[in-house]
Design a protein around this motif. Structure first.
Motif, PDB file in Angstrom:
ATOM      1  N   PRO A   1      66.290   4.416  46.618  1.00 36.58           N
ATOM      2  CA  PRO A   1      67.062   4.256  47.858  1.00 36.58           C
ATOM      3  C   PRO A   1      66.888   2.849  48.420  1.00 36.58           C
ATOM      4  CG  PRO A   1      65.746   6.259  47.916  1.00 36.58           C
ATOM      5  CD  PRO A   1      65.317   5.496  46.699  1.00 36.58           C
ATOM      6  N   GLY A   2      67.986   2.242  48.807  1.00 37.36           N
ATOM      7  CA  GLY A   2      67.924   0.921  49.429  1.00 37.36           C
ATOM      8  C   GLY A   2      67.942  -0.239  48.458  1.00 37.36           C
ATOM      9  N   CYS A   3      67.943   0.040  47.152  1.00 36.89           N
ATOM     10  CA  CYS A   3      68.011  -1.049  46.176  1.00 36.89           C
ATOM     11  C   CYS A   3      69.459  -1.504  46.050  1.00 36.89           C
ATOM     12  CB  CYS A   3      67.485  -0.602  44.818  1.00 36.89           C
ATOM     13  SG  CYS A   3      67.541  -1.936  43.579  1.00 36.89           S
ATOM     14  N   ILE A   4      69.708  -2.750  46.383  1.00 37.50           N
ATOM     15  CA  ILE A   4      71.047  -3.339  46.277  1.00 37.50           C
ATOM     16  C   ILE A   4      71.167  -4.080  44.953  1.00 37.50           C
ATOM     17  CG2 ILE A   4      72.636  -5.026  47.283  1.00 37.50           C
ATOM     18  CD1 ILE A   4      71.269  -4.351  50.018  1.00 37.50           C
ATOM     19  N   ALA A   5      70.117  -4.800  44.566  1.00 35.60           N
ATOM     20  CA  ALA A   5      70.113  -5.542  43.299  1.00 35.60           C
ATOM     21  C   ALA A   5      68.679  -5.650  42.804  1.00 35.60           C
ATOM     22  CB  ALA A   5      70.704  -6.927  43.485  1.00 35.60           C
ATOM     23  N   TYR A   6      68.521  -5.524  41.495  1.00 34.19           N
ATOM     24  CA  TYR A   6      67.215  -5.680  40.852  1.00 34.19           C
ATOM     25  C   TYR A   6      67.508  -6.248  39.472  1.00 34.19           C
ATOM     26  CZ  TYR A   6      62.326  -4.545  39.833  1.00 34.19           C
ATOM     27  OH  TYR A   6      60.969  -4.608  39.534  1.00 34.19           O
ATOM     28  N   LEU A   7      67.453  -7.569  39.373  1.00 38.39           N
ATOM     29  CA  LEU A   7      67.906  -8.277  38.183  1.00 38.39           C
ATOM     30  C   LEU A   7      66.763  -9.056  37.553  1.00 38.39           C
ATOM     31  CD1 LEU A   7      71.101  -9.685  39.909  1.00 38.39           C
ATOM     32  CD2 LEU A   7      70.982  -7.672  38.431  1.00 38.39           C
ATOM     33  N   ALA A   8      66.552  -8.849  36.263  1.00 41.48           N
ATOM     34  CA  ALA A   8      65.486  -9.541  35.541  1.00 41.48           C
ATOM     35  C   ALA A   8      66.078 -10.698  34.739  1.00 41.48           C
ATOM     36  CB  ALA A   8      64.778  -8.568  34.605  1.00 41.48           C
ATOM     37  N   HIS A   9      65.428 -11.848  34.828  1.00 38.80           N
ATOM     38  CA  HIS A   9      65.851 -13.043  34.103  1.00 38.80           C
ATOM     39  C   HIS A   9      64.642 -13.658  33.418  1.00 38.80           C
ATOM     40  CE1 HIS A   9      68.734 -12.557  37.377  1.00 38.80           C
ATOM     41  NE2 HIS A   9      69.598 -13.194  36.617  1.00 38.80           N
TER      42      HIS A   9
ATOM     43  N   ALA B   1      61.915  -1.642  54.983  1.00 47.77           N
ATOM     44  CA  ALA B   1      61.395  -0.304  54.669  1.00 47.77           C
ATOM     45  C   ALA B   1      61.705   0.073  53.219  1.00 47.77           C
ATOM     46  CB  ALA B   1      61.970   0.732  55.632  1.00 47.77           C
ATOM     47  N   ALA B   2      62.905  -0.264  52.737  1.00 42.25           N
ATOM     48  CA  ALA B   2      63.258   0.032  51.344  1.00 42.25           C
ATOM     49  C   ALA B   2      62.375  -0.755  50.383  1.00 42.25           C
ATOM     50  CB  ALA B   2      64.728  -0.273  51.095  1.00 42.25           C
ATOM     51  N   LEU B   3      62.105  -2.009  50.703  1.00 43.47           N
ATOM     52  CA  LEU B   3      61.217  -2.814  49.859  1.00 43.47           C
ATOM     53  C   LEU B   3      59.799  -2.250  49.879  1.00 43.47           C
ATOM     54  CD1 LEU B   3      60.608  -5.211  48.052  1.00 43.47           C
ATOM     55  CD2 LEU B   3      60.426  -6.633  50.119  1.00 43.47           C
TER      56      LEU B   3
ATOM     57  N   ASP C   1      77.261  -7.327  60.099  1.00 42.43           N
ATOM     58  CA  ASP C   1      76.334  -8.427  60.326  1.00 42.43           C
ATOM     59  C   ASP C   1      74.917  -7.918  60.505  1.00 42.43           C
ATOM     60  OD1 ASP C   1      78.295 -10.337  60.079  1.00 42.43           O
ATOM     61  OD2 ASP C   1      78.645 -10.516  62.233  1.00 42.43           O
ATOM     62  N   ALA C   2      74.765  -6.788  61.209  1.00 42.68           N
ATOM     63  CA  ALA C   2      73.428  -6.226  61.421  1.00 42.68           C
ATOM     64  C   ALA C   2      72.812  -5.794  60.094  1.00 42.68           C
ATOM     65  CB  ALA C   2      73.488  -5.040  62.381  1.00 42.68           C
ATOM     66  N   ALA C   3      73.622  -5.175  59.237  1.00 48.21           N
ATOM     67  CA  ALA C   3      73.103  -4.752  57.933  1.00 48.21           C
ATOM     68  C   ALA C   3      72.755  -5.959  57.077  1.00 48.21           C
ATOM     69  CB  ALA C   3      74.117  -3.860  57.222  1.00 48.21           C
ATOM     70  N   ALA C   4      73.600  -6.988  57.120  1.00 52.37           N
ATOM     71  CA  ALA C   4      73.318  -8.202  56.356  1.00 52.37           C
ATOM     72  C   ALA C   4      72.033  -8.850  56.844  1.00 52.37           C
ATOM     73  CB  ALA C   4      74.490  -9.172  56.461  1.00 52.37           C
ATOM     74  N   ASP C   5      71.819  -8.848  58.168  1.00 54.56           N
ATOM     75  CA  ASP C   5      70.593  -9.424  58.718  1.00 54.56           C
ATOM     76  C   ASP C   5      69.362  -8.645  58.281  1.00 54.56           C
ATOM     77  OD1 ASP C   5      72.020 -11.410  59.988  1.00 54.56           O
ATOM     78  OD2 ASP C   5      71.976 -10.446  61.953  1.00 54.56           O
ATOM     79  N   ALA C   6      69.500  -7.342  58.071  1.00 48.75           N
ATOM     80  CA  ALA C   6      68.365  -6.511  57.682  1.00 48.75           C
ATOM     81  C   ALA C   6      68.066  -6.602  56.196  1.00 48.75           C
ATOM     82  CB  ALA C   6      68.637  -5.051  58.060  1.00 48.75           C
ATOM     83  N   THR C   7      69.043  -7.048  55.406  1.00 49.10           N
ATOM     84  CA  THR C   7      68.861  -7.120  53.960  1.00 49.10           C
ATOM     85  C   THR C   7      67.728  -8.079  53.618  1.00 49.10           C
ATOM     86  OG1 THR C   7      71.200  -6.663  53.586  1.00 49.10           O
ATOM     87  CG2 THR C   7      69.986  -7.623  51.760  1.00 49.10           C
ATOM     88  N   VAL C   8      66.854  -7.640  52.723  1.00 48.45           N
ATOM     89  CA  VAL C   8      65.748  -8.472  52.255  1.00 48.45           C
ATOM     90  C   VAL C   8      66.093  -8.954  50.853  1.00 48.45           C
ATOM     91  CG1 VAL C   8      63.301  -8.556  51.687  1.00 48.45           C
ATOM     92  CG2 VAL C   8      64.075  -7.167  53.623  1.00 48.45           C
TER      93      VAL C   8
END
Length: 108
Positions: A41-49, A68-70, A3-10
């Motif tokens: 580092p820290g990129c979970i998804a980067y999708l172009a549409h 910080a990753a962003l 939950d903490a990681a999900a809350d930190a996700t941007v």
């Protein structure tokens, strides 16, 4: 993911509107950048549409482990090179919308 990681996700949606005649150049520039960004580092998804409602408009859907990753992505050489071309490629400044995921917070 905790939950903490999900809350930190941007989560971020970026909308890029090309100048007249620059849609293909913008799309090719973005697509050349995607593999590099996905390895950051820290990129979970980067999708172009491409928008179906406004052809040529690029909509990026992104997820980053934390702010910080962003921030690191925004300062990375690849993105910095793209940002330096925004004035030439874009009709308007990029529209950025940060999101907070709510699905997990709703009771079943």
């Amino acid at each position: 993911m905790t939950d903490a990681a999900a809350d930190a996700t941007v989560h971020l949606v970026a909308r890029l509107v090309p100048q007249a005649g620059k849609a293909d150049e913008l799309a090719h520039t973005i697509m050349a950048l995607v593999p590099q960004v996905r390895s950051e580092p820290g990129c979970i998804a980067y999708l172009a549409h491409e928008s179906l409602d406004e052809p040529g408009v690029i909509v990026m859907i992104e997820a980053w482990a934390n702010q910080a990753a962003l921030d690191t992505h925004a300062a990375a050489p690849g993105f910095a090179a793209l940002a330096a071309r925004f004035e030439d490629l874009l009709a308007t400044p990029p529209s950025l919308e940060r999101l907070r995921r709510i699905v997990e917070s709703f009771p079943q």
